[in-house]
Design an enzyme around this catalytic site. Sequence first.
Site, mmCIF file in Angstrom:
data_model
loop_
_atom_site.group_PDB
_atom_site.id
_atom_site.type_symbol
_atom_site.label_atom_id
_atom_site.label_comp_id
_atom_site.label_asym_id
_atom_site.label_seq_id
_atom_site.Cartn_x
_atom_site.Cartn_y
_atom_site.Cartn_z
ATOM 1 N N SER A 142 0.878 -1.181 0.000
ATOM 2 C CA SER A 142 0.000 0.000 0.000
ATOM 3 C C SER A 142 0.908 1.221 0.000
ATOM 4 C CB SER A 142 -0.839 -0.013 1.275
ATOM 5 O OG SER A 142 -1.482 1.226 1.489
ATOM 6 N N TYR A 155 -2.170 -1.434 10.465
ATOM 7 C CA TYR A 155 -2.129 -1.539 8.996
ATOM 8 C C TYR A 155 -0.810 -0.984 8.466
ATOM 9 C CZ TYR A 155 -3.946 -1.149 4.174
ATOM 10 O OH TYR A 155 -4.135 -1.255 2.807
#
Length: 260
Positions: A142, A155
């Site tokens: 990401s 995350y």
Amino acid sequence: MLKKKVVVITGSTSGIGLGMARAFAAQGASVMLNGLGDANEIEALRAAIESEFEVKARYSPADMSKPDEITGMISQAQQELGSVDILVNNAGIQHVAPVDEFPPEKWNQVIAINLTAAFHTTRAAVPLMRSRKWGRIINIASAHGLVASPFKSAYVAAKHGIVGLTKTVALETAEQGITCNAICPGWVKTPLVEKQIDAQAAARNMAPGDVVREVILERQPTRKFVKIEEVAALAVFLAGDAAASITGASMSIDGGWVAH
Ligand code: NAD
């Protein structure tokens, strides 16, 4: 282009994973699907890939937080499809909370699914790739593998971790015909993000279009979502022969997000 190759894609019953499964199948690869969801809907997705692209598609219900089930999925791919040539670690979840209020069980779950699962798939798949002197490992990280945002501690930690795992695996396999790379998308419009748009619009009393522009895409200079098909095309490229010398890389596809 990828005929006779077998691709295992974790978390491929939805969103980016499903888009990649269809893109790999369009190139002639056999596909092992994985992910959560309604059994009938998943069977329909699997059967559609087989009939539309004339490839084999199988499904593993392995839970990416369970190491035994993960290694079982790799064995199933080898038994039912003949090998594991391309591994795409894509399954992921999110939880948003300040670090001092972050539930420890949510931390453990995010790290297990977004990071540790990729360790277990990789350790099971690398010997199979080594024996064929060819392999591709593609980790869906990401923009949050390269930069942070508040309230996403687990995350961001997991995605930074997977960028590190990518580099290490690349070094260990560099002379064996295997490459390992990370793709770092910005915002991609998947079912998960669509739900967030509706929730933010309701919470802020804003129109969904304004939420997209002013809240969701505030960090993404293009002010446009990255398309699932664009991420899938990058994954297919990394799996091809033209990408044989790309390894250990983290490739941004984020509308300029990390150029800030
Ligand atoms: P999604 O929710 O549409 O898909 C996630 C997939 O993971 C689903 O198939 C789901 O069933 C599966 N999954 C979740 N928990 C699982 C478990 N325990 N075991 C097996 N499968 C499980 O989300 P998406 O947006 O397509 O995200 C896919 C990947 O892309 C994730 O790793 C995510 O972090 C990453 N990503 C997404 C975006 C975005 O904006 N959508 C941006 C950057 C990175």
